[in-house]
Write an enzyme that holds these catalytic residues in place. Structure first.
Site, short mmCIF file in Angstrom:
data_model
loop_
_atom_site.label_atom_id
_atom_site.label_comp_id
_atom_site.label_asym_id
_atom_site.label_seq_id
_atom_site.Cartn_x
_atom_site.Cartn_y
_atom_site.Cartn_z
N LYS A 9 0.88 -1.25 -0.04
CA LYS A 9 0.29 0.15 -0.04
C LYS A 9 0.91 1.33 -0.06
CE LYS A 9 -3.99 -2.11 2.43
NZ LYS A 9 -4.94 -1.96 3.59
N TYR A 48 -12.61 -1.71 -3.23
CA TYR A 48 -13.15 -2.13 -2.00
C TYR A 48 -14.56 -1.86 -1.70
CZ TYR A 48 -8.52 -2.38 0.30
OH TYR A 48 -7.08 -2.63 0.63
N ASN A 111 -1.69 0.07 6.90
CA ASN A 111 -1.43 -1.22 7.50
C ASN A 111 -0.63 -1.94 6.54
OD1 ASN A 111 -3.18 -1.84 5.72
ND2 ASN A 111 -4.57 -3.05 7.30
N HIS A 114 -2.39 -5.16 1.48
CA HIS A 114 -3.49 -5.89 1.34
C HIS A 114 -3.18 -7.47 0.78
CE1 HIS A 114 -7.38 -6.89 -0.37
NE2 HIS A 114 -6.89 -7.37 -1.29
N GLU A 125 -9.91 -9.10 -7.74
CA GLU A 125 -8.79 -8.12 -7.56
C GLU A 125 -7.60 -8.16 -8.41
OE1 GLU A 125 -7.93 -9.05 -3.41
OE2 GLU A 125 -9.78 -8.21 -2.74
P1 ATP Z 1 -7.03 -5.97 3.26
O1 ATP Z 1 -8.33 -6.02 2.46
O2 ATP Z 1 -6.55 -4.53 2.93
O3 ATP Z 1 -6.16 -7.00 3.07
P2 ATP Z 1 -8.07 -6.83 5.80
O4 ATP Z 1 -8.96 -7.89 4.97
O5 ATP Z 1 -7.19 -7.41 6.87
O6 ATP Z 1 -7.19 -5.91 4.79
P3 ATP Z 1 -10.62 -5.32 5.94
O7 ATP Z 1 -11.60 -5.53 7.17
O8 ATP Z 1 -10.81 -6.09 4.62
O9 ATP Z 1 -9.38 -5.83 6.41
O10 ATP Z 1 -10.43 -3.81 5.70
C1 ATP Z 1 -9.81 -3.27 4.49
C2 ATP Z 1 -9.01 -2.25 4.96
O11 ATP Z 1 -9.47 -0.93 5.44
C3 ATP Z 1 -7.77 -2.46 5.84
O12 ATP Z 1 -6.60 -3.03 5.42
C4 ATP Z 1 -7.33 -1.16 6.30
O13 ATP Z 1 -6.58 -0.24 5.57
C5 ATP Z 1 -9.08 -0.56 6.15
N1 ATP Z 1 -9.68 -0.57 7.74
C6 ATP Z 1 -10.14 -1.62 8.18
N2 ATP Z 1 -10.80 -1.24 9.27
C7 ATP Z 1 -10.55 -0.06 9.57
C8 ATP Z 1 -10.90 0.92 10.52
N3 ATP Z 1 -11.50 0.35 11.71
N4 ATP Z 1 -10.44 2.22 10.44
C9 ATP Z 1 -9.70 2.63 9.47
N5 ATP Z 1 -9.35 1.75 8.20
C10 ATP Z 1 -9.82 0.42 8.54
MG MG Z 2 -9.95 -7.49 3.42
#
Ligand code: ATP
Ligand code: MG
Length: 135
Positions: A9, A48, A111, A114, A125
């Site tokens: 990211k 997303y 974080n 992804h 994706e």
């Molecule tokens: P990713 O889909 O990016 O691999 P993930 O599957 O672990 O991550 P998801 O729940 O799909 O987590 O959330 C997608 C992304 O949205 C997260 O990686 C993070 O960047 C962001 N995100 C998720 N929860 C929060 C939150 N509570 N506050 C801010 N950003 C968030």
């Molecule tokens: Mg996810």
């Protein structure tokens, strides 16, 4: 054999840890493609889509389209599950020591990476970064 998409990211690109992250996944999977691009806001929204309506959605779209990210197409046995293990929990503070997010993540939004979470997600994706491949 399974394919999955890792995205390094924008926060991790800015931290200059592309090489370190690629080196971690290179040990475990075959790298089939690497593509640096800046997602347009429209692409980030579509990517997303599952999170549309959640309170973090707008901020996430803005973050993901703010500057370049790097898509890494990976292949291996059970690659989707294994990559999620190496990536760690969404919140870097909760991610296991040694995972990519524990090492390079800043907070729950920024974080570092992804990873696709299912074969259906990978199929959806991968073309955002690799239009000529499918899962
Ligand atoms: P990713 O889909 O990016 O691999 P993930 O599957 O672990 O991550 P998801 O729940 O799909 O987590 O959330 C997608 C992304 O949205 C997260 O990686 C993070 O960047 C962001 N995100 C998720 N929860 C929060 C939150 N509570 N506050 C801010 N950003 C968030
Ligand atoms: Mg996810």
């Amino acid at each position: 054999m399974q394919r999955t998409l890792l995205i390094i990211k924008p926060d991790a690109v800015k931290k200059k840890v592309i090489g370190k992250i690629i080196s971690m996944v290179e040990k475990e999977f075959a790298i089939r493609g690497i593509c640096m691009k800046t997602l347009t806001p429209e692409e980030a929204k579509k990517f997303y889509k599952v999170h549309e309506g959640k309170d973090f959605y707008e901020g996430l779209v803005e973050f993901m389209s703010s500057s370049p990210s790097v898509g890494v197409l990976l292949e291996g046995e059970n690659a989707i599950y294994r990559l999620r293990e190496i990536v760690g929990a969404t919140d870097p503070k909760k991610a296991k020591p040694g995972t990519i997010r524990s090492l390079f993540g800043t907070n729950i939004r920024f974080n570092a990476v992804h990873a696709s979470d299912s074969p259906e997600a990978a199929k959806y994706e991968i073309p955002f970064y690799f239009p000529n491949w499918d899962a």
